[in-house]
Design a protein around this motif. Structure first.
Motif, PDB file in Angstrom:
ATOM      1  N   ILE A 272      29.390 -28.224  26.739  1.00 28.38           N
ATOM      2  CA  ILE A 272      29.719 -27.018  25.968  1.00 28.38           C
ATOM      3  C   ILE A 272      30.172 -25.922  26.925  1.00 28.38           C
ATOM      4  CG2 ILE A 272      28.712 -25.138  24.594  1.00 28.38           C
ATOM      5  CD1 ILE A 272      27.065 -27.327  23.138  1.00 28.38           C
ATOM      6  N   GLY A 273      29.442 -25.730  28.007  1.00 28.96           N
ATOM      7  CA  GLY A 273      29.824 -24.729  29.007  1.00 28.96           C
ATOM      8  C   GLY A 273      31.170 -25.019  29.629  1.00 28.96           C
ATOM      9  N   TYR A 274      31.394 -26.277  29.997  1.00 25.42           N
ATOM     10  CA  TYR A 274      32.671 -26.677  30.596  1.00 25.42           C
ATOM     11  C   TYR A 274      33.828 -26.390  29.636  1.00 25.42           C
ATOM     12  CZ  TYR A 274      36.387 -29.804  32.204  1.00 25.42           C
ATOM     13  OH  TYR A 274      37.594 -30.329  32.599  1.00 25.42           O
TER      14      TYR A 274
ATOM     15  N   LEU B 290      34.467 -29.166  21.881  1.00 26.06           N
ATOM     16  CA  LEU B 290      33.456 -28.106  21.862  1.00 26.06           C
ATOM     17  C   LEU B 290      32.731 -28.067  20.519  1.00 26.06           C
ATOM     18  CD1 LEU B 290      32.188 -25.570  23.204  1.00 26.06           C
ATOM     19  CD2 LEU B 290      34.088 -24.271  22.254  1.00 26.06           C
ATOM     20  N   VAL B 291      33.491 -28.112  19.442  1.00 26.13           N
ATOM     21  CA  VAL B 291      32.897 -28.089  18.101  1.00 26.13           C
ATOM     22  C   VAL B 291      32.018 -29.327  17.893  1.00 26.13           C
ATOM     23  CG1 VAL B 291      33.426 -28.215  15.630  1.00 26.13           C
ATOM     24  CG2 VAL B 291      34.686 -26.632  17.090  1.00 26.13           C
ATOM     25  N   ALA B 292      32.510 -30.490  18.301  1.00 29.51           N
ATOM     26  CA  ALA B 292      31.723 -31.723  18.146  1.00 29.51           C
ATOM     27  C   ALA B 292      30.424 -31.630  18.941  1.00 29.51           C
ATOM     28  CB  ALA B 292      32.544 -32.929  18.599  1.00 29.51           C
ATOM     29  N   ASP B 293      30.491 -31.131  20.169  1.00 28.94           N
ATOM     30  CA  ASP B 293      29.281 -31.019  20.988  1.00 28.94           C
ATOM     31  C   ASP B 293      28.286 -30.032  20.395  1.00 28.94           C
ATOM     32  OD1 ASP B 293      30.195 -32.918  22.748  1.00 28.94           O
ATOM     33  OD2 ASP B 293      30.986 -31.467  24.188  1.00 28.94           O
ATOM     34  N   ILE B 294      28.781 -28.953  19.827  1.00 24.76           N
ATOM     35  CA  ILE B 294      27.887 -27.984  19.172  1.00 24.76           C
ATOM     36  C   ILE B 294      27.209 -28.644  17.976  1.00 24.76           C
ATOM     37  CG2 ILE B 294      27.829 -25.837  17.832  1.00 24.76           C
ATOM     38  CD1 ILE B 294      29.980 -24.759  19.784  1.00 24.76           C
ATOM     39  N   VAL B 295      27.966 -29.403  17.194  1.00 20.51           N
ATOM     40  CA  VAL B 295      27.388 -30.106  16.039  1.00 20.51           C
ATOM     41  C   VAL B 295      26.335 -31.117  16.507  1.00 20.51           C
ATOM     42  CG1 VAL B 295      27.899 -31.742  14.167  1.00 20.51           C
ATOM     43  CG2 VAL B 295      29.370 -29.750  14.528  1.00 20.51           C
ATOM     44  N   PHE B 296      26.648 -31.893  17.544  1.00 20.10           N
ATOM     45  CA  PHE B 296      25.686 -32.866  18.067  1.00 20.10           C
ATOM     46  C   PHE B 296      24.414 -32.165  18.545  1.00 20.10           C
ATOM     47  CE2 PHE B 296      29.487 -35.657  19.506  1.00 20.10           C
ATOM     48  CZ  PHE B 296      29.672 -36.101  18.212  1.00 20.10           C
ATOM     49  N   THR B 297      24.576 -31.040  19.216  1.00 19.32           N
ATOM     50  CA  THR B 297      23.417 -30.294  19.713  1.00 19.32           C
ATOM     51  C   THR B 297      22.562 -29.799  18.553  1.00 19.32           C
ATOM     52  OG1 THR B 297      24.682 -29.615  21.653  1.00 19.32           O
ATOM     53  CG2 THR B 297      22.696 -28.358  21.163  1.00 19.32           C
ATOM     54  N   ILE B 298      23.198 -29.285  17.521  1.00 21.39           N
ATOM     55  CA  ILE B 298      22.454 -28.806  16.342  1.00 21.39           C
ATOM     56  C   ILE B 298      21.684 -29.961  15.702  1.00 21.39           C
ATOM     57  CG2 ILE B 298      22.715 -27.914  13.985  1.00 21.39           C
ATOM     58  CD1 ILE B 298      25.030 -26.166  15.104  1.00 21.39           C
ATOM     59  N   ILE B 299      22.317 -31.106  15.583  1.00 20.49           N
ATOM     60  CA  ILE B 299      21.646 -32.264  14.989  1.00 20.49           C
ATOM     61  C   ILE B 299      20.444 -32.677  15.832  1.00 20.49           C
ATOM     62  CG2 ILE B 299      21.885 -34.729  14.464  1.00 20.49           C
ATOM     63  CD1 ILE B 299      24.814 -34.088  13.654  1.00 20.49           C
ATOM     64  N   ILE B 300      20.624 -32.738  17.133  1.00 21.37           N
ATOM     65  CA  ILE B 300      19.529 -33.151  18.013  1.00 21.37           C
ATOM     66  C   ILE B 300      18.384 -32.140  17.970  1.00 21.37           C
ATOM     67  CG2 ILE B 300      18.887 -33.425  20.446  1.00 21.37           C
ATOM     68  CD1 ILE B 300      21.555 -34.864  20.862  1.00 21.37           C
ATOM     69  N   VAL B 301      18.705 -30.854  18.014  1.00 21.33           N
ATOM     70  CA  VAL B 301      17.663 -29.827  18.024  1.00 21.33           C
ATOM     71  C   VAL B 301      16.937 -29.763  16.680  1.00 21.33           C
ATOM     72  CG1 VAL B 301      17.322 -27.321  18.185  1.00 21.33           C
ATOM     73  CG2 VAL B 301      18.756 -28.482  19.843  1.00 21.33           C
ATOM     74  N   SER B 302      17.652 -30.016  15.584  1.00 20.72           N
ATOM     75  CA  SER B 302      17.043 -29.865  14.263  1.00 20.72           C
ATOM     76  C   SER B 302      16.236 -31.091  13.822  1.00 20.72           C
ATOM     77  CB  SER B 302      18.111 -29.548  13.219  1.00 20.72           C
ATOM     78  OG  SER B 302      18.987 -30.644  13.068  1.00 20.72           O
TER      79      SER B 302
ATOM     80  N   ILE C  91      43.501 -27.152  22.388  1.00 23.84           N
ATOM     81  CA  ILE C  91      43.063 -27.592  21.065  1.00 23.84           C
ATOM     82  C   ILE C  91      42.120 -28.786  21.185  1.00 23.84           C
ATOM     83  CG2 ILE C  91      43.851 -28.643  18.907  1.00 23.84           C
ATOM     84  CD1 ILE C  91      46.323 -26.808  19.123  1.00 23.84           C
ATOM     85  N   TYR C  92      42.423 -29.716  22.092  1.00 30.09           N
ATOM     86  CA  TYR C  92      41.553 -30.877  22.278  1.00 30.09           C
ATOM     87  C   TYR C  92      40.196 -30.459  22.817  1.00 30.09           C
ATOM     88  CZ  TYR C  92      45.749 -33.614  21.539  1.00 30.09           C
ATOM     89  OH  TYR C  92      46.873 -34.150  20.998  1.00 30.09           O
ATOM     90  N   ALA C  93      40.178 -29.488  23.708  1.00 29.83           N
ATOM     91  CA  ALA C  93      38.908 -29.001  24.244  1.00 29.83           C
ATOM     92  C   ALA C  93      38.107 -28.290  23.153  1.00 29.83           C
ATOM     93  CB  ALA C  93      39.163 -28.064  25.422  1.00 29.83           C
TER      94      ALA C  93
ATOM     95  N   PHE D 128      33.562 -40.478  22.174  1.00 29.67           N
ATOM     96  CA  PHE D 128      34.203 -39.226  22.579  1.00 29.67           C
ATOM     97  C   PHE D 128      34.324 -39.132  24.093  1.00 29.67           C
ATOM     98  CE2 PHE D 128      34.001 -35.928  18.956  1.00 29.67           C
ATOM     99  CZ  PHE D 128      34.399 -36.880  18.034  1.00 29.67           C
ATOM    100  N   GLY D 129      33.291 -39.573  24.803  1.00 30.23           N
ATOM    101  CA  GLY D 129      33.339 -39.544  26.264  1.00 30.23           C
ATOM    102  C   GLY D 129      34.428 -40.440  26.812  1.00 30.23           C
TER     103      GLY D 129
END
Length: 180
Positions: A118-120, A147-159, A141-143, A20-21
């Protein structure tokens, strides 16, 4: 077993984030190029407008400019956002690579990168949706996808079990069999 190997969930997230990066770098370059394309398009539309001053059809061009074109401020912010975005994408890729190796610091860097992106994306999407340009909203739309992908990644990492990133963490026998 290699003790510096990150847990499987961390490696998967890290690899996806690297992809993604890398794609994000191209998206950011696109945002840098958009203002020059719009400037060229605006000049062409002004030329068409001058040719048909007495033509009632020139209202069509005015309406198109209101709907499709971005303001000079939007174009400037788009360029600055693209340049900043390229730098952040490099940081994002580095943070993703950190997730591939064990270490509590690596996990912290990976989470920090996700929070920054996510902030950006929230700020950039807000800016693009605030203007009236349909084209700016299409770019957003691309952003939003990022954003959604980063939120999902964050949830996975935190959980997940963050102890697995501790260098002294001893995997149980089921984890050992997964690495064979």
């Amino acid at each position: 077993m290699n003790n510096s190997k990150a847990p499987q969930w961390g490696r998967v997230i890290g690899i996806i984030m690297i992809v993604f990066g890398s794609l994000g770098v191209f998206y950011q370059m696109y945002k840098i190029l958009i203002p020059s394309i719009f400037s060229m398009q605006r000049n062409m539309m002004n030329d068409f407008d001058r040719m048909g001053r007495n033509n009632p059809g020139n209202r069509v061009f005015e309406n198109m400019q209101e709907v499709w074109f971005m303001s000079d401020t939007q174009m400037t912010v788009m360029t600055i956002g693209g340049i900043l975005g390229i730098l952040l994408c490099v940081f994002y890729i580095v943070g993703a690579a950190k997730l591939l190796k064990k270490g509590e610091q690596n996990l912290k860097i990976g989470k920090m990168v996700l929070f920054i992106f996510i902030g950006y994306n929230v700020i950039f999407c807000s800016f693009l949706f605030a203007g009236g340009s349909i084209f700016a909203r299409m770019i957003a739309i691309y952003a939003i996808i990022g954003l959604v992908a980063d939120i999902v990644f964050t949830i996975i990492i935190v959980s997940n079990n963050k102890e697995e990133y501790n260098l002294n963490y001893a995997a149980d026998s089921d984890d050992l069999l997964d690495d064979i």
